[in-house]
Motif scaffolding. Structure first.
Motif, mmCIF file in Angstrom:
data_model
loop_
_atom_site.group_PDB
_atom_site.id
_atom_site.type_symbol
_atom_site.label_atom_id
_atom_site.label_comp_id
_atom_site.label_asym_id
_atom_site.label_seq_id
_atom_site.Cartn_x
_atom_site.Cartn_y
_atom_site.Cartn_z
ATOM 1 N N TYR A 23 0.836 -1.198 0.000
ATOM 2 C CA TYR A 23 0.000 0.000 0.000
ATOM 3 C C TYR A 23 0.875 1.255 0.000
ATOM 4 N N ALA A 24 1.972 1.217 0.761
ATOM 5 C CA ALA A 24 2.888 2.358 0.803
ATOM 6 C C ALA A 24 3.465 2.645 -0.579
ATOM 7 N N VAL A 25 3.820 1.601 -1.306
ATOM 8 C CA VAL A 25 4.359 1.786 -2.657
ATOM 9 C C VAL A 25 3.313 2.425 -3.557
ATOM 10 N N ARG A 26 2.072 1.943 -3.491
ATOM 11 C CA ARG A 26 1.000 2.512 -4.330
ATOM 12 C C ARG A 26 0.757 3.985 -4.002
ATOM 13 N N MET A 27 0.938 4.346 -2.734
ATOM 14 C CA MET A 27 0.678 5.715 -2.301
ATOM 15 C C MET A 27 1.916 6.602 -2.393
ATOM 16 N N HIS A 28 3.029 6.008 -2.871
ATOM 17 C CA HIS A 28 4.303 6.733 -2.966
ATOM 18 C C HIS A 28 4.779 7.209 -1.597
ATOM 19 N N TRP A 29 4.548 6.352 -0.594
ATOM 20 C CA TRP A 29 5.035 6.624 0.744
ATOM 21 C C TRP A 29 6.429 6.023 0.903
ATOM 22 N N ARG A 30 7.090 6.426 1.966
ATOM 23 C CA ARG A 30 8.423 5.905 2.254
ATOM 24 C C ARG A 30 8.290 4.553 2.945
ATOM 25 N N VAL A 31 8.692 3.507 2.268
ATOM 26 C CA VAL A 31 8.569 2.147 2.799
ATOM 27 C C VAL A 31 9.404 1.986 4.061
ATOM 28 N N GLU A 32 10.538 2.710 4.143
ATOM 29 C CA GLU A 32 11.409 2.582 5.310
ATOM 30 C C GLU A 32 10.679 2.952 6.602
ATOM 31 N N VAL A 33 9.815 3.959 6.525
ATOM 32 C CA VAL A 33 9.094 4.392 7.719
ATOM 33 C C VAL A 33 8.127 3.309 8.184
ATOM 34 N N VAL A 34 7.471 2.657 7.231
ATOM 35 C CA VAL A 34 6.545 1.580 7.567
ATOM 36 C C VAL A 34 7.297 0.423 8.207
ATOM 37 N N GLN A 35 8.474 0.101 7.694
ATOM 38 C CA GLN A 35 9.283 -0.984 8.258
ATOM 39 C C GLN A 35 9.732 -0.665 9.680
ATOM 40 N N ILE A 36 10.162 0.571 9.897
ATOM 41 C CA ILE A 36 10.583 0.978 11.240
ATOM 42 C C ILE A 36 9.407 0.916 12.214
ATOM 43 N N ALA A 37 8.242 1.392 11.758
ATOM 44 C CA ALA A 37 7.052 1.366 12.603
ATOM 45 C C ALA A 37 6.678 -0.070 12.965
ATOM 46 N N TYR A 38 6.769 -0.972 11.988
ATOM 47 C CA TYR A 38 6.444 -2.379 12.254
ATOM 48 C C TYR A 38 7.401 -2.970 13.280
ATOM 49 N N LYS A 39 8.681 -2.699 13.114
ATOM 50 C CA LYS A 39 9.695 -3.243 14.022
ATOM 51 C C LYS A 39 9.446 -2.796 15.452
ATOM 52 N N ARG A 40 9.031 -1.553 15.613
ATOM 53 C CA ARG A 40 8.848 -1.002 16.951
ATOM 54 C C ARG A 40 7.544 -1.439 17.601
ATOM 55 N N CYS A 41 6.528 -1.768 16.786
ATOM 56 C CA CYS A 41 5.195 -1.922 17.366
ATOM 57 C C CYS A 41 4.489 -3.243 17.097
ATOM 58 N N HIS A 42 5.028 -4.108 16.225
ATOM 59 C CA HIS A 42 4.208 -5.249 15.827
ATOM 60 C C HIS A 42 3.896 -6.182 16.997
ATOM 61 N N GLU A 43 4.831 -6.362 17.926
ATOM 62 C CA GLU A 43 4.554 -7.246 19.059
ATOM 63 C C GLU A 43 3.446 -6.681 19.934
ATOM 64 N N LEU A 44 3.502 -5.374 20.192
ATOM 65 C CA LEU A 44 2.471 -4.755 21.020
ATOM 66 C C LEU A 44 1.124 -4.764 20.316
ATOM 67 N N ASN A 45 1.121 -4.481 19.015
ATOM 68 C CA ASN A 45 -0.141 -4.425 18.286
ATOM 69 C C ASN A 45 -0.767 -5.794 18.062
#
Length: 199
Positions: A41-63
């Motif tokens: 989805y980030a690629v389709r929206m021309h978002w920065r994929v790196e930010v999504v990866q960092i967010a996942y790393k920091r929060c996926h266990e809690l979420n």
């Protein structure tokens, strides 16, 4: 909710950050997205994929766990604020000021805009900021700068004052390097001005 005010504050920060991450990057139309789907989805929206990866790393266990037993970010922030934790006081003041502005817009006939994490504290934001600044914590100085335009909406130099507080926070010890949490937390997936490749 009794306990260490610092722990209460940082737990509120973690919960709020990951709630925002989940809402922004890992949910679409009420349906959860896994990492691959969020990156596509980030690629389709021309978002920065790196930010999504960092967010996942920091929060996926809690979420991915049931956090209901932990309480809410608002509850922990309120506890820390009531205990006199300076960073909590300054953040609560900012939230109260923001809520006040939105309420003014609504009274003026604008379409009401809700915020996802309203403060549950009843207090004077100016008094909270006054108490918080006594700590001279750099993060508090930064928050005061962010609050200035809300406190003084008619000041044409509010941006200059905000940057002055930001500079003071950096001089007082806030990590303001290109790889700092302060700068990276301000970089969203859709913000092309943030270049992680050169950080």
């Amino acid at each position: 909710r009794a306990g260490n005010p610092d722990a209460q504050y940082y737990l509120s920060r973690a919960l709020e950050f990951c709630e925002d991450v989940n809402r922004s990057y890992f949910s679409r139309h009420g349906q959860p997205l896994n990492l691959d789907q969020a990156m596509q989805y980030a690629v389709r929206m021309h978002w920065r994929v790196e930010v999504v990866q960092i967010a996942y790393k920091r929060c996926h266990e809690l979420n991915n766990r049931d956090t209901s037993e932990l309480g809410t970010a608002q509850q922990w922030l309120a506890s820390a604020t009531e205990a006199g934790q300076p960073l909590a006081e300054s953040e609560t003041a900012f939230k109260l000021l923001t809520q006040g502005v939105l309420e003014q817009f609504a009274r003026a006939g604008a379409v009401p805009t809700s915020i996802h994490d309203p403060s549950t504290v009843v207090a004077d934001p100016r008094k909270l900021l006054y108490k918080a600044v006594q700590s001279r914590e750099p993060e508090v100085l930064l928050e005061i700068g962010e609050s200035y335009s809300l406190l003084n909406p008619n000041d044409p130099d509010s941006d200059v004052v905000r940057y002055a507080w930001m500079l003071l926070a950096c001089e007082r010890g806030l990590d303001c390097t290109v790889s700092s949490e302060f700068l990276n937390d301000g970089c969203y997936a859709w913000d092309s001005s943030c270049d992680f490749a050169t950080s």
